[in-house]
Design a protein around this motif. Sequence first.
Motif, PDB file in Angstrom:
ATOM      1  N   ILE A   1      67.577  29.726  46.052  1.00  0.00           N
ATOM      2  CA  ILE A   1      67.569  28.707  47.098  1.00  0.00           C
ATOM      3  C   ILE A   1      69.001  28.361  47.516  1.00  0.00           C
ATOM      4  O   ILE A   1      69.303  28.189  48.700  1.00  0.00           O
ATOM      5  CB  ILE A   1      66.830  27.444  46.622  1.00  0.00           C
ATOM      6  CG1 ILE A   1      65.351  27.764  46.446  1.00  0.00           C
ATOM      7  CG2 ILE A   1      67.002  26.309  47.623  1.00  0.00           C
ATOM      8  CD1 ILE A   1      64.511  26.579  46.040  1.00  0.00           C
ATOM      9  N   VAL A   2      69.874  28.280  46.533  1.00  0.00           N
ATOM     10  CA  VAL A   2      71.265  27.955  46.864  1.00  0.00           C
ATOM     11  C   VAL A   2      71.864  29.023  47.780  1.00  0.00           C
ATOM     12  O   VAL A   2      72.490  28.736  48.793  1.00  0.00           O
ATOM     13  CB  VAL A   2      72.102  27.831  45.576  1.00  0.00           C
ATOM     14  CG1 VAL A   2      73.578  27.826  45.900  1.00  0.00           C
ATOM     15  CG2 VAL A   2      71.716  26.563  44.836  1.00  0.00           C
ATOM     16  N   THR A   3      71.698  30.283  47.371  1.00  0.00           N
ATOM     17  CA  THR A   3      72.242  31.364  48.193  1.00  0.00           C
ATOM     18  C   THR A   3      71.619  31.343  49.579  1.00  0.00           C
ATOM     19  O   THR A   3      72.299  31.521  50.586  1.00  0.00           O
ATOM     20  CB  THR A   3      71.948  32.732  47.555  1.00  0.00           C
ATOM     21  OG1 THR A   3      72.102  32.634  46.157  1.00  0.00           O
ATOM     22  CG2 THR A   3      72.846  33.794  48.127  1.00  0.00           C
ATOM     23  N   GLY A   4      70.316  31.116  49.597  1.00  0.00           N
ATOM     24  CA  GLY A   4      69.607  31.092  50.866  1.00  0.00           C
ATOM     25  C   GLY A   4      70.081  29.963  51.753  1.00  0.00           C
ATOM     26  O   GLY A   4      70.171  30.099  52.969  1.00  0.00           O
ATOM     27  N   MET A   5      70.383  28.857  51.108  1.00  0.00           N
ATOM     28  CA  MET A   5      70.860  27.691  51.864  1.00  0.00           C
ATOM     29  C   MET A   5      72.165  28.021  52.587  1.00  0.00           C
ATOM     30  O   MET A   5      72.363  27.661  53.742  1.00  0.00           O
ATOM     31  CB  MET A   5      71.075  26.554  50.861  1.00  0.00           C
ATOM     32  CG  MET A   5      71.428  25.252  51.469  1.00  0.00           C
ATOM     33  SD  MET A   5      69.977  24.419  52.118  1.00  0.00           S
ATOM     34  CE  MET A   5      70.749  22.924  52.661  1.00  0.00           C
ATOM     35  N   THR A   6      73.030  28.693  51.887  1.00  0.00           N
ATOM     36  CA  THR A   6      74.323  29.053  52.485  1.00  0.00           C
ATOM     37  C   THR A   6      74.123  29.926  53.709  1.00  0.00           C
ATOM     38  O   THR A   6      74.653  29.658  54.788  1.00  0.00           O
ATOM     39  CB  THR A   6      75.193  29.816  51.467  1.00  0.00           C
ATOM     40  OG1 THR A   6      75.156  29.135  50.227  1.00  0.00           O
ATOM     41  CG2 THR A   6      76.600  29.955  51.978  1.00  0.00           C
ATOM     42  N   ALA A   7      73.366  31.009  53.509  1.00  0.00           N
ATOM     43  CA  ALA A   7      73.111  31.895  54.651  1.00  0.00           C
ATOM     44  C   ALA A   7      72.402  31.118  55.747  1.00  0.00           C
ATOM     45  O   ALA A   7      72.731  31.243  56.927  1.00  0.00           O
ATOM     46  CB  ALA A   7      72.264  33.083  54.203  1.00  0.00           C
ATOM     47  N   GLY A   8      71.440  30.283  55.342  1.00  0.00           N
ATOM     48  CA  GLY A   8      70.659  29.525  56.304  1.00  0.00           C
ATOM     49  C   GLY A   8      71.519  28.614  57.167  1.00  0.00           C
ATOM     50  O   GLY A   8      71.270  28.453  58.361  1.00  0.00           O
ATOM     51  N   CYS A   9      72.524  28.020  56.551  1.00  0.00           N
ATOM     52  CA  CYS A   9      73.406  27.141  57.324  1.00  0.00           C
ATOM     53  C   CYS A   9      74.117  27.931  58.419  1.00  0.00           C
ATOM     54  O   CYS A   9      74.286  27.457  59.538  1.00  0.00           O
ATOM     55  CB  CYS A   9      74.436  26.486  56.406  1.00  0.00           C
ATOM     56  SG  CYS A   9      73.732  25.147  55.439  1.00  0.00           S
ATOM     57  N   ILE A  10      74.538  29.134  58.082  1.00  0.00           N
ATOM     58  CA  ILE A  10      75.212  29.954  59.093  1.00  0.00           C
ATOM     59  C   ILE A  10      74.232  30.317  60.205  1.00  0.00           C
ATOM     60  O   ILE A  10      74.570  30.259  61.391  1.00  0.00           O
ATOM     61  CB  ILE A  10      75.800  31.232  58.460  1.00  0.00           C
ATOM     62  CG1 ILE A  10      76.762  30.851  57.359  1.00  0.00           C
ATOM     63  CG2 ILE A  10      76.498  32.074  59.509  1.00  0.00           C
ATOM     64  CD1 ILE A  10      77.897  29.957  57.833  1.00  0.00           C
TER      65      ILE A  10
END
Lengths: 299, 255, 327
Positions: A11-20
């Motif tokens: 989820i953390v990794t996904g959040m980062t990509a998701g923000c971009i």
Amino acid sequence: MDQLSQIPQLIVTGMTAGCIYAIVAVGFTIIYNTTGVINFAQGEFVMIGAMVAAVLMAKFSFLVAFPAAVLAGCLVGAVLAGFVLIPLKRAAVLTLIIITIGASIAMQGIAQFLWGETAIPVPPFTGIPGEGFVEDRSFHLLGAVIRAQELWVVAVTALIVIGMTLFFRYTLIGQAMRACETNPAGARLVGISVRRMVVLSFVMAAGLGALAGLTVSPVFYARVNMGTALGLKGFCAAVLGGLGNFSGGIIAGIVLGIVESLTGGLLWSDYKDAVAFVILLAILLIRPEGLLGRKADQK
Amino acid sequence: MAALIQAVQVTRAFGGLVAVNSVDFSVRRGQMKALIGPNGAGKSTLLNLLTGITPVTSGDIIIDGSSIRGRPAFHAATLGLARTFQNVRLFENMTVIENVMVGCHSWTRQGIASGALRWIGHWREERLIIEESHRQLGRVGLEAEAGADAASLPFGKQRMLEIARALAGHPQVLMLDEPASGLSTRETAELSSLLRQIVSEGVTVLLVDHDMQFVMDISDEVTVLDQGRTIAEGTPEQVQSDAAVIAAYLGTEPN
Amino acid sequence: MLRGGKALLVLGLLLLLQLTVDPNHYVSRVLLLSCFSVMLAVSLNIINGYAGQFSIGHAGFYAVGAYTGASLSHFGREWMEASLGLASFPAWLADSAVLLAAVVAGSVAAAVAGFIVGLPSLRLRGDYLAIATLGFGELIRVIFINIDRVGGARGFSIAPINSIFWIGLFTVGIVWLSRNLLNSRQGRALQALRDDETAASVLGINITSYKVMAFVLSAAMAGCAGALYAHFDGYLQPDSFNFIRSIEIIIMVVLGGLGSTTGAVIAAVVLTVLPETLREFADYRMVIYSALLVICMLVRPQGLLGTSEFSWASLRSRGKETGGGLA
């Protein structure tokens, strides 16, 4: 059981990509709302921000590199706006879209010429200073390792969201841009220069994209071809949220990032990249106006 | 005699706006019928409903015995309907004769294989299509411009082209939306005689227009619409002297 | 009947080329590559130019055809040799049989893909359909990158069957079919729906079914090109079917003139041959392409030829062709 424990990290990794993706989606939305054009060069703005920051950081401090990166993005955005403006009034929307496609390829080509094809590592904002490669700080939370830079990404995204909301709602210029979307002829009548608004929308979208690029580059490396994938996925997010819907794009971007990460980590790691497109196709079939979009365009 | 076209308690609402309100309307075979009414009466909407372009909100449209409710837009053509549009809708990137040739679509059958591979069937049908298209062009006086770009014609001729295209489909019914608007007096006279000729050949005609003179001259029967409802029906003379009709027109006359 | 003589001439010419020219010579390779571009551009023109729909994932159909054809050839060859007794045939005959089978498989698979992509046209218009085609194209590429049996990201190697005759034949065939379509009932229906959907539907044209037909036909042609391409070098890589490739094809169609088969052919040949002759500029190829594209859109959006077609008849009469093409 082992899978479940990975979820927080995913989820953390996904959040980062998701923000971009969310920021790219915002860029799409701003331009789409002012001109009706789907700007296929949006991902390249991110790339420009990342590359300029990466190249300058090697020699200068971030105080120089960061503003320069955003400025570079804004300049390119202005140039692109110029190209789109020329035929804007008389051309079909699809012609304009082709122009942005051409622009995106040209940007990538020029970038490749300037900086080559290798990936450039970028030091994180708040890394631990030391010899050679700069390590990033990290935190542990609920079983996930969170890098400081990833928090920066979230912070920057939040700032952008707040900033944009305030801008569009409370500033004169922001309201003028919204007027252009709903009624260009009316906007002109009250003295708003549509041309200026178009340029402004491109400059903003580009600047935001560049900001996203320089913030995420310490996490994902700066590479000349990073724009294509980001642009496409950010675009999927924009459609998912509803083309033209500001908050829809943001939420959709983050959701997309997390779903993509979870699918890749738990189900089929190879097909992670396909997730965005499957979702795109699904949403187009089920509800083309997006999750939060209004049922408008039947062009 | 059973009506060729029948609208039964037809309503069409756009959100809160009710454009057509429980209208009963019919056209008998062989008639030249007119539909008139002040601006915003719902005439074009009713026409769109009759041709299946716009779906009804409630009620039914029955053409030659079969209902078109729920059917796709192209279905009406298969039942023998043809129409023209208020703002002429030609195929701008095609030539004059190509436009009419498209009109022959409903009675031709050649499939993709035949066309792409040029089988005998294709050639036979193309000959028929070309002949028919030239015939229709001759009828409306556009024979000389057959090879010209459709977009290059002056407005009046574009209208005639649209009619030729509609007739090329050998329709049972021809519906015309404001065919006289934008035409000169001479062109309107030509249009009148063309329509009379068509009716004499057995085609039923439904006319929607503003031009009173034009409508009264050639129609057998007139229906008047106002604010989505029928307010009068009868011969041109009857309708012209109907109090409700006069009130509707005078009442909504712009100052 | 009318075309019988011309057809024999073309066949004879291709046969002659097959027997005398070395397909691996540099010049032949470039010309054969331009044949693939021609097939792709002409097929895309059916969707973009004739039907007026915006499809930006055409490389996806190309990929489907290529990988399907390659798979049949690679995995199915032994089966074919056993059941059809190919082993006892001379090499050229066996190769041709395999190639043809691959082309059929590739075309059919691509046609199915075209059907799937065309269906959403039921509900989607304009930009949204374009977006769907883009998503589809990318999806195909990502899927193929990950199927290990066909090599994944490393690429897929098969035994090459490089035939001037067959490539030339299919190229000529596709161009011929496309030109025929233009002056036929179906072709006119497509152009009608491009120009005005409402008016077309009122004339009895089933809009959705024609749009789907355009996609299916166009995809089948691209699939055919793909299967042939797979055997050209014998090596396939998912990255050669990416978004950029789709754009290259669009550039050819747009530059040549949306709706003009002749334009598409010319642009395809020029844009394939030119980069080869200007090898030093290879790095700038994409920049030059895109600059060309932008300039074209600004100055002459209808492309070189607009919707005009080259025809012998118009050379003779110097006037506009009236429909029918009975000549």
